[in-house]
Design a protein around this motif. Sequence first.
Motif, PDB file in Angstrom:
ATOM      1  N   LEU A  11       0.841  -1.204   0.000  1.00 33.04           N
ATOM      2  CA  LEU A  11       0.000   0.000   0.000  1.00 33.04           C
ATOM      3  C   LEU A  11       0.873   1.250   0.000  1.00 33.04           C
ATOM      4  CD1 LEU A  11      -2.933  -0.818   2.472  1.00 33.04           C
ATOM      5  CD2 LEU A  11      -2.855  -1.057  -0.015  1.00 33.04           C
ATOM      6  N   ALA A  12       1.921   1.241   0.809  1.00 34.12           N
ATOM      7  CA  ALA A  12       2.833   2.394   0.858  1.00 34.12           C
ATOM      8  C   ALA A  12       3.500   2.599  -0.496  1.00 34.12           C
ATOM      9  CB  ALA A  12       3.881   2.174   1.945  1.00 34.12           C
ATOM     10  N   ASP A  13       3.852   1.517  -1.171  1.00 32.48           N
ATOM     11  CA  ASP A  13       4.458   1.628  -2.497  1.00 32.48           C
ATOM     12  C   ASP A  13       3.464   2.189  -3.516  1.00 32.48           C
ATOM     13  OD1 ASP A  13       6.846   0.614  -1.562  1.00 32.48           O
ATOM     14  OD2 ASP A  13       6.450  -1.447  -2.232  1.00 32.48           O
ATOM     15  N   ALA A  14       2.209   1.762  -3.413  1.00 30.04           N
ATOM     16  CA  ALA A  14       1.176   2.254  -4.326  1.00 30.04           C
ATOM     17  C   ALA A  14       1.009   3.761  -4.187  1.00 30.04           C
ATOM     18  CB  ALA A  14      -0.148   1.545  -4.051  1.00 30.04           C
ATOM     19  N   ILE A  15       1.002   4.238  -2.952  1.00 35.33           N
ATOM     20  CA  ILE A  15       0.889   5.676  -2.701  1.00 35.33           C
ATOM     21  C   ILE A  15       2.133   6.400  -3.202  1.00 35.33           C
ATOM     22  CG2 ILE A  15       0.845   7.412  -0.867  1.00 35.33           C
ATOM     23  CD1 ILE A  15      -1.048   5.519   0.654  1.00 35.33           C
ATOM     24  N   SER A  16       3.290   5.819  -2.930  1.00 36.12           N
ATOM     25  CA  SER A  16       4.550   6.447  -3.316  1.00 36.12           C
ATOM     26  C   SER A  16       4.645   6.663  -4.819  1.00 36.12           C
ATOM     27  CB  SER A  16       5.721   5.593  -2.829  1.00 36.12           C
ATOM     28  OG  SER A  16       6.947   6.163  -3.204  1.00 36.12           O
ATOM     29  N   ARG A  17       4.089   5.741  -5.602  1.00 33.37           N
ATOM     30  CA  ARG A  17       4.186   5.838  -7.056  1.00 33.37           C
ATOM     31  C   ARG A  17       3.436   7.044  -7.612  1.00 33.37           C
ATOM     32  NH1 ARG A  17       4.295   0.088  -6.771  1.00 33.37           N
ATOM     33  NH2 ARG A  17       2.033  -0.094  -6.748  1.00 33.37           N
ATOM     34  N   SER A  18       2.439   7.535  -6.884  1.00 35.09           N
ATOM     35  CA  SER A  18       1.637   8.650  -7.390  1.00 35.09           C
ATOM     36  C   SER A  18       1.835   9.944  -6.619  1.00 35.09           C
ATOM     37  CB  SER A  18       0.150   8.272  -7.364  1.00 35.09           C
ATOM     38  OG  SER A  18      -0.128   7.229  -8.271  1.00 35.09           O
ATOM     39  N   THR A  19       2.632   9.922  -5.567  1.00 36.56           N
ATOM     40  CA  THR A  19       2.773  11.115  -4.721  1.00 36.56           C
ATOM     41  C   THR A  19       3.255  12.328  -5.504  1.00 36.56           C
ATOM     42  OG1 THR A  19       3.227   9.741  -2.786  1.00 36.56           O
ATOM     43  CG2 THR A  19       3.892  12.040  -2.657  1.00 36.56           C
ATOM     44  N   ARG A 110      -2.828  16.647  -0.602  1.00 36.81           N
ATOM     45  CA  ARG A 110      -1.794  17.447   0.057  1.00 36.81           C
ATOM     46  C   ARG A 110      -2.436  18.535   0.904  1.00 36.81           C
ATOM     47  NH1 ARG A 110       3.310  16.340  -1.166  1.00 36.81           N
ATOM     48  NH2 ARG A 110       3.688  15.102  -3.058  1.00 36.81           N
ATOM     49  N   SER A 111      -1.773  18.854   1.981  1.00 42.76           N
ATOM     50  CA  SER A 111      -2.218  19.939   2.849  1.00 42.76           C
ATOM     51  C   SER A 111      -1.722  21.275   2.297  1.00 42.76           C
ATOM     52  CB  SER A 111      -1.674  19.731   4.265  1.00 42.76           C
ATOM     53  OG  SER A 111      -0.253  19.777   4.258  1.00 42.76           O
ATOM     54  N   ASN A 112      -2.106  22.368   2.933  1.00 47.83           N
ATOM     55  CA  ASN A 112      -1.710  23.695   2.469  1.00 47.83           C
ATOM     56  C   ASN A 112      -0.206  23.900   2.473  1.00 47.83           C
ATOM     57  OD1 ASN A 112      -3.800  25.140   1.421  1.00 47.83           O
ATOM     58  ND2 ASN A 112      -4.355  26.174   3.318  1.00 47.83           N
ATOM     59  N   ASP A 113       0.491  23.218   3.384  1.00 45.86           N
ATOM     60  CA  ASP A 113       1.948  23.377   3.435  1.00 45.86           C
ATOM     61  C   ASP A 113       2.669  22.415   2.498  1.00 45.86           C
ATOM     62  OD1 ASP A 113       1.765  20.925   4.679  1.00 45.86           O
ATOM     63  OD2 ASP A 113       2.561  21.579   6.607  1.00 45.86           O
ATOM     64  N   GLY A 114       1.913  21.664   1.697  1.00 43.96           N
ATOM     65  CA  GLY A 114       2.508  20.774   0.717  1.00 43.96           C
ATOM     66  C   GLY A 114       2.734  19.357   1.194  1.00 43.96           C
ATOM     67  N   SER A 115       2.444  19.070   2.457  1.00 45.65           N
ATOM     68  CA  SER A 115       2.653  17.716   2.974  1.00 45.65           C
ATOM     69  C   SER A 115       1.639  16.743   2.372  1.00 45.65           C
ATOM     70  CB  SER A 115       2.526  17.702   4.502  1.00 45.65           C
ATOM     71  OG  SER A 115       3.474  18.560   5.098  1.00 45.65           O
ATOM     72  N   ALA A 116       2.120  15.556   2.018  1.00 47.59           N
ATOM     73  CA  ALA A 116       1.230  14.528   1.477  1.00 47.59           C
ATOM     74  C   ALA A 116       0.353  13.964   2.589  1.00 47.59           C
ATOM     75  CB  ALA A 116       2.041  13.419   0.830  1.00 47.59           C
ATOM     76  N   ILE A 117      -0.915  13.698   2.242  1.00 47.93           N
ATOM     77  CA  ILE A 117      -1.877  13.108   3.176  1.00 47.93           C
ATOM     78  C   ILE A 117      -2.531  11.921   2.480  1.00 47.93           C
ATOM     79  CG2 ILE A 117      -3.906  13.508   4.610  1.00 47.93           C
ATOM     80  CD1 ILE A 117      -3.396  16.475   4.415  1.00 47.93           C
TER      81      ILE A 117
END
Length: 297
Positions: A11-19, A110-117
Amino acid sequence: MTTLSTFSDELADAISRSTSAVVALPSGRLTLSGVYWRPGIVVTTVDVRRCRGEITLMTSDGEVKPASLVGADPGTDIAVLRVDATDNPMPELADLDALRLGHLVLALGRSNDGSAIANCGILASLGGAWQSWTGGHIDRLIRPDIRPFPGFAGSLLLDTRGRALGINTTYSRGREAVTIPATTVERVVDQMLQGGRVTRGYLGVGLQPVELNPQLKQSLNLGQDIGVLIVSVETDSPAERGGVLIGDIVLTLEGSEISSVQALRAHLSPERVGQPITARTIRGGQLIELTLTVGER
């Protein structure tokens, strides 16, 4: 335990591929995500029109870029932005026909500060084409059981292989999640890039469902129980030019039963613009047929 850990890593890899394809659209109190959909093209929701001043986006590496609004379609809740980029990352599109109720799906924004959620849930509802609460044609119903988070609007819905299912938005005052499928997004992007807007069919009438009187049904030998009453007709509209009058009751369009406002609007697809459409109506207790030419809104 090893199996669970492996699944977690997948799951983490799936998210990482599109981040890297997901961007933030910071604008004060408004928290909005966007997705690189094509080279130099970002899609998000129509909330982007509420951004104060110039539209800017923040990429996954923190770079801030200006963006221009190509167009926004309230019917599908999709807005299209143009960005000075040609080599931007883009998600792989999933096969929507392979979806099944209960499949695990992932939301990435992504949040307003650019962090991925990220968040996950199952497909709570899955169905065919439907009409949005603002009149847009959505190719299929995709509703994930995911609680919206800051930046959920405009975020990406992924399958467990990291492929894009669509763009997330909300309804019911932001409490419920729904996904605009990738096929709908593709169609809207095409139309926006060609003409800056989405074409919709238009008749120019006010409508209200009405139950048909049993005696009227019997006298006209009708099988349906509900029609759509014309309560207003716009001046010089396709309906007025086609002879529609206030008080007419629409029974069918092109032979299909019309028992709701949504059913009538469903016949006004972009492909119908400029085309004749036959309406069977009741006027003064008699059945009549009208030929209307669908206009463009």
